[in-house]
Structure formats: C-alpha cells, structure tokens
Design an enzyme around this catalytic site. Structure first.
Site, PDB file in Angstrom:
ATOM      1  CD  GLU A 269      24.727 -24.106   5.634  1.00  0.00           C
ATOM      2  OE1 GLU A 269      23.898 -24.254   4.700  1.00  0.00           O
ATOM      3  OE2 GLU A 269      25.420 -25.027   6.067  1.00  0.00           O
ATOM      4  NE  ARG A 484      29.336 -31.881  14.158  1.00  0.00           N
ATOM      5  CZ  ARG A 484      28.476 -32.141  13.195  1.00  0.00           C
ATOM      6  NH1 ARG A 484      28.922 -32.497  12.009  1.00  0.00           N
ATOM      7  NH2 ARG A 484      27.186 -32.052  13.397  1.00  0.00           N
ATOM      8  CE  LYS A 494      21.436 -26.081  10.551  1.00  0.00           C
ATOM      9  NZ  LYS A 494      22.076 -25.219   9.556  1.00  0.00           N
TER      10      LYS A 494
END
Length: 773
Positions: A269, A484, A494
C-alpha cells in the site's frame, strides 16, 4: 452450546487447550468442526486424538460439498484414512469429480487405503536416500537441506508416516556427521582479524531463529515451505482450493496465456514507507519466481486515496530496487478500476452483492447486525451503485457489500465505498473506490498470478479470495500464507511511527533508529546484509519474533568484507611526541581490508602531534588495564611505533588535556606492548552520531511489559553525538559510504554531510575484543 462447552468438546477430541480456544473463536471453522464431530460420533463410539486431528484438518483446510466431506469422515472414523497425506490425497482425488462419478476401488488405491508402511521400510528408504547424497552431505554437513532427503523418501514411500521418516533421517544424519557443533561453520567465519574468536550471535530468551548458519546464503535456496507449492495450472491440488464446473477450463486458459510461467507480485500500500518485514516479503516473492524462472510484478495497492502520497510510491520502488530486485513491470490496482467496476455490476446481477446503507460503525467488527437491505431487488442495487459512481449519494451513506461470510466469521464484507477524494493515479475520475477484500484477488486474477503470497493475518480472507473469483467465473490463483516476521525492540506500524514523529521522538521515517528500509539505508545497512538476514530466517508458516542481534550479525558479516578501515577518535585527547624522529610528518600505509590478500591500501600522515581516545589512557595503572598509563607503553596501530608516557598536562579543573610521550620503533623493542591503539594525525573534524536501541524493552507494544504505552519506553540516550576526528582519507566520501572505524565500529556517511564537514552514523559496533580492555 456455550463457548466453554465448545472448547471442552474440542479438547475431548485431542486438541490442546490453546488450539481449542483459538478454534472456538472462529465461528466458521468452529461450526464445521462441531458438525464433523457429531457425524463422527454416529460412526465410532469414541473419537481418539488421531481421529480428532484429522477431523480438525478437514474443518480447517477443506471446503467441499457436504456429501464429499461425509464420505471422507466415514473413512477417517473406520481407520481407513489415518494420515494427513492420505487425507490430502482423498480430497485431491475428489475435487474434479462429483460423488456419483467416484470409483471406490480407484479412490482407495489413490489414497493408499490398506497400505501399511513398516519401520523397516522407512529405515531402508532413508538409508538409500542418505547414501545417494552422502558426498554432498559430507561436504555441506549441516548446511545440507534435509528436505531433499524427505522428498526422496516420499517418492518411494508415499504413505510413510512423516514424523517417523523425519526421525529416521535425523538419526542417520547424526550417525554420519556426528554431533552438530562448531565444525559445521564456515572455516574462519568465527574468527576476528587477530584470529581470536568473536562473540557468537546468541539467543536471548529463545527469540533468535534456530538453524542459522554462517557463510553465503541464497534466498532462492531457503524458501522453506515453498517447496510444497503447486505447479502452475495445478491450483486444484492445493488444500482448500475451491473447484467449480468452470475451474479446469479457466486453468487451461490461464496456462495458454502464461505458458506455464510462475508469476508472483509484491503489492504494498503506498501510504507509508516499507519496513524490515516488507524486506522478507520482497525477498520471498522475487526469490520464488526467480527459482522457477518466473517473473514478479510490483503492484501498488492504491485503493485508499486519502492516505496515499507520491513520495510513498517513489519510496517503495526505490527500496525494492535498492535491495537488488527489478520488477518485471510496475502496476497499480487503480489501473484496473474500470474492469473492477464492471465485475462489481456482474456480481450484483448474479445476486451476490447489494447496496447497503448501514453506517460504518454499525458494520465494523466480527458480528454486525444483519443488513436490512441484503435482499433488496437487484435492479435497485444496480441503480444505487450507478448513483454512487456518479456522486449522487453522500460519502458514508452507502456501500456495496458482498453476500459472503469470511473464515473469521465476518459477514458481507464491503466491496466499494464512496470517497470524494482525488486519486494520485486516476485523479478525479472516480468517487467510489474498491476495498482490499474486493480488489486483491481480482487484480491477481487479471495479472495471472500463480502464487499469491501473503502473511498469516490474511488467512481469514482466503475463503473470500476464492469465493469472489468463482462468483464471477474468472481465473482463481492460489493464496499461500506464511508467518510474519516480527523484530524485538522496535515498532514498524505506520500509525505508531507517525506518532513517534509527531512527538519529536524520531525525526522522520528515515530516522536511523527505526527499522524502516529507508532508515536502515540511511544508517548504513547494506542491502546484501538485509537479503542475507531474510534468507537466514527463511520462510515458515509460524509467526517468528526475531532478535535484532541476528540482523546486526548479518550486517557485520557483510561489512567485514566490504568496509574500508580508517581510524577515527570520538573523544580526542591530544598527544605530543617529544622525540618524534622526523622534521615533517611521515606517511603510513594502511590496508583497506587487512584480511583480503588483494586489498588496496591508503596512506595517512603520522606527525609529532596525534590524538587518541580519552578512554585509551589512565593516569594510574590498574590491574587488568592494558592501554596507555604510567609505566605501561602502548603501540600505535599501523605506525610501527610504541609510545611511553612522560608527562600529563591538566587544566585548572584538574582535567587531563594533553599528554607528552616519547616514541620508539616497535622493531627495536624485545617485549611487545600489551595493546595497540588507534590514533589520528592532521585529522578532519567530523560529527559522529552514535545510535543505540530506541526502546528499552523487548516488546514495547506489550501493555504488560510497557503499561504506559510504547512511546513511554523510548531510550533517551538512543542518540549520542560526538565532535570527533577522523583520518584525512575520508575527505569527499559520497553519501552512504561505509567505513570501519578501527576498534570502534562501522559507520556510514549521512545525507546531512557537507563538503565542509562530514557526518557519520553508527551502523553497528564491533564485537568486543580483549585488546580494548
């Protein structure tokens, strides 16, 4: 049935308490497993652990018709199917067939029903496999990929118990190679410049990855679970893949268009900067495609225009290329907005989507109230969706929702929402934007992606991924999830990094104390070291928590062979050599990388005034101290001279400000000094930024460890600035040039440097050496 009753039911069939609780939270899986248990209880009086385990696998992995699943459950309960391999084969056989087309004899033969594999057969098969690869095993030792042996045995004993095979392989490899110890490491890899052992990278509370080896590591060789992935066009052989009457024709069309090529994609993204976790995703996607002579797209998942900025688009591509990867093509999800919109209309026409007017707060979460508009007429939804597109409905007053329940129990995910915001790529052409749940799988389909690789948190979206492709009858790729990678002592979110920036704790996304890729680049981490780190941790299906020491270890390995050695003094102390033997400075030759035989060298001046570290001098000698002090001389690195203290000069406060010493050639002294220290003469002034960990606790986001919130855990001393001196050969070094400051650490030229003054960032320290005591 209460939630506790469900957990107890799952524990009775052999699930561990933690897995039972986790399963009970997933409504879709939980309901499926309860139905399977009820069916099994009608067939067998008691469900043992082995049977329960197989039922759990059916509930979590296989989405097929009720009739087919019932057929397989009977084989499980009557002990005709007793292993996961047989179970997988059963559904593989049935996928392209209806139950009426099933040939029982052929089915049982395909699944290995009645086949018994003895321990002797396993031992013999392993012996043959080990013998075949004996020379390679002896050469590579414990670096050899034992998965090759597993595959060899599996070819000859398809129905052998996997755990027994692995145990026998481990036993025979141990007998052949002996215990795994220091001898399996790369020769010399654990030695310092003087041949002394360096400190090992150790585990701290078992957080470092296991089976980490030294030496060159290829990402392509260490793709772990990826060895189980399907071949292009054989999507239907994958656990959980949904086969429809049109699947095989769509797969044939896919193969015709791609030529059987492996195609992956990295789909970030563009609303922030990539971090160390993305480096693993980049390595995995590009490495898997490369290993199979395939291609990888860089696709920006740009479906949220409010948070997307041009600098993020640019920064993402920069980081992918900085790591050494070149996308076959750069694409955007927004490139496909017209096609995605057409498919949304088709979804409505097929009665599988509808326009809903519930507010966002009403439908978020796992169990929102049912939509009163779910069964509205198709023509109404088509008209309203057209109104949404043309801006006739206010933002937040309508969404397009899909008639589907996701694996985590979330009902009717949103496909489109209204946003009156211009888009960085499509500008102001659209005011309805698709969501990730709608866009992701369809973009993969358009691009003929063969392996849609994503992290475990997207597992709950897999059923939605398959459902949507099949709902409009388009090619359906396979979604594969992997664990992950999480790093201790940092945050990578973020949102949380933005809070650190707004609070003034860090300066920006590229602050060298962060683990964004731009921050690591600015700090001086070589991309080769980051790739090696990703290869070392490998790809597993489990979540991993990695200690940053492992990343530092990879950085040191790389810089040890690439960083030019120079001398710098962080806290200078002036030293005058009173008997300096020359009238002007002499030239001293210093090898750039001493342990390389073909290394170049540079020349530095050595005059009557030099500067040493304040910490390399003590006025009063103390037991164990090996550097300069009264009655204890010390050698000067590379100069060929030894200095001995004559006089200590102090200021009015009693602080030592200068030393006066005499020198003698090293060759003229019979007894060598206890230590050789670094120094500079006629140096350049510079600034050194010395970085330590930003957070004090290993898990700063854990409210138990840090009750006050992660931002309260920041180390106030994570940045210390020195007005330092460095040898003149670094003058004019370009940004990001990396050096080893001898006896200090590795440093990199920062972007803030000017022609007048260099600024260095500490990359990593050196391993402690007894010579510094």
């Amino acid at each position: 049935m209460s939630a506790q009753d469900v957990v107890e039911t799952f524990m009775k069939i052999g699930l561990a308490e933690s897995k039972a609780k986790e399963t009970a939270k997933n409504r879709s899986v939980s309901e499926s497993l309860l139905l399977l248990i009820a069916q099994a209880e009608k067939i067998c009086s008691e469900i043992d652990k082995a049977t329960g385990n197989l039922l759990y696998h059916v509930a979590t992995k296989f989405k097929d018709t009720t009739e087919k699943i019932s057929f397989v459950v009977e084989y499980i309960c009557t002990k005709k199917i007793t292993s996961e391999a047989q179970l997988t084969a059963a559904f593989e056989y049935m996928k392209p067939r209806s139950l009426n087309e099933l040939n029982v004899t052929e089915f049982e033969q395909f699944c290995g029903v009645g086949v018994v594999v003895t321990e002797d057969q396993i031992r013999d098969a392993v012996t043959i496999a080990v013998s075949k690869f004996k020379s390679e095993l002896l050469e590579k030792r414990y670096k050899f990929n034992v998965g090759v042996l597993m595959g060899q045995v599996r070819n000859s004993l398809k129905w052998g118990d996997g755990k027994q095979v692995k145990a026998e392989i481990d036993k025979q490899v141990l007998e052949l190679l002996g215990p795994k110890g220091q001898d399996h490491r790369t020769p010399g890899a654990n030695k310092g410049m003087n041949g002394k052992s360096k400190t090992k990278v150790t585990k701290e509370d078992n957080t470092l990855c296991e089976n980490v080896t030294d030496g060159e590591v290829s990402s392509v060789q260490l793709i772990g679970e990826a060895c189980k992935f399907h071949k292009p066009g054989e999507n239907y052989l994958t656990d959980g893949y949904v086969v429809t009457p049109k699947t095989m024709a769509l797969l044939r069309k896919h193969l015709k268009e791609t030529g059987g090529e492996v195609i992956t994609r990295f789909p970030p993204e563009p609303n922030g900067i990539l971090h160390i976790g993305h480096a693993k995703a980049i390595n995995f996607n590009f490495a898997y495609a490369k290993a199979h002579n395939g291609i990888t797209y860089l696709r920006y998942d740009d479906t949220n225009p409010e948070k997307e900025e041009e600098r993020f688009f640019k920064g993402i591509r920069e980081m992918v290329e900085w790591l050494g990867f070149t996308p076959f093509e750069v694409r955007h999800s927004s490139d496909y907005f017209p096609q995605l919109y057409k498919w949304a209309i088709e979804l409505i026409k097929r009665g599988k989507a509808y326009v809903c007017h519930q507010a966002y707060d009403e439908i978020k979460g796992q169990n929102p109230p049912p939509s009163p508009w779910r069964d509205r007429p198709i023509q109404d939804s088509l008209r309203l969706f057209e109104d949404m597109k043309h801006g006739k409905i206010e933002e937040g007053k309508a969404t397009l929702r899909m008639k589907h329940t996701m694996e985590d129990g979330k009902q009717d995910p949103v496909a489109y929402r209204i946003k009156f915001v211009p888009h960085p790529n499509s500008k102001d052409r659209w005011c309805v934007y698709p969501t990730y749940d709608y866009t992701h799988c369809l973009c993969d389909s358009i691009e003929n992606i063969t392996h849609s690789l994503c992290t475990k948190e997207f597992q709950a979206r897999r059923s939605s991924y398959y459902w949507l492709c099949n709902a409009i009858d388009v090619y359906c790729p396979v979604q594969w999830e992997y664990g992950r990678m999480n790093l201790c002592y940092t945050v990578v979110s973020k949102r949380k990094i933005q809070i650190l920036i707004s609070k003034g704790i860090v300066k920006d996304w590229d602050d060298p104390r962060l683990y964004t890729l731009t921050a690591l680049r600015r700090r001086g981490f070589p991309p080769e070291a980051i790739n090696k780190f990703c290869a070392k941790i490998g790809v597993t299906m489990a979540q991993t928590m990695i200690h940053p020491d492992l990343l530092d270890h990879c950085v040191r390995d790389e810089l040890n062979n690439t960083a030019t050695r120079v001398m710098a003094v962080l806290e200078p102390l002036k030293v005058e050599i009173t008997n300096f033997p020359f009238s002007k400075p002499m030239d001293v030759e210093v090898p750039n990388i001493p342990h390389k035989s073909d290394t170049e060298s540079h020349t530095i001046p050595f005059g009557n005034v030099i500067y040493i570290e304040k910490t390399d001098f003590k006025e009063d000698n103390q037991p164990g101290y090996r550097r300069l002090s009264s009655n204890q001389p010390v050698g000067l690195r590379h100069a060929g001279y030894i200095i001995e203290l004559q006089e200590v000069v102090k200021d009015s406060n009693g602080e030592v400000v200068e030393l006066k010493v005499t020198c003698v050639k090293s060759a003229d002294v019979k007894i060598k000094p206890k230590a050789f220290i670094h120094w500079v003469s006629h140096p350049l002034e510079c600034t050194v930024r010395y970085y330590e960990r930003l957070f004090r606790h290993k898990h700063p986001e854990d409210p138990v460890e840090v009750p006050g919130g992660y931002w309260t855990d920041c180390n106030k001393d994570s940045l210390i600035t020195y007005d330092a001196l460095v040898d003149v050969t670094v003058k004019g070094a370009p940004h990001l040039s990396r050096f080893q400051f001898e006896r200090v650490g590795y440093f990199c030229v920062d972007f803030d440097s000017t022609e007048e003054k260099l600024i260095f960032n500490k990359i990593v320290g050196l391993k402690e050496d007894s010579g510094k005591l």
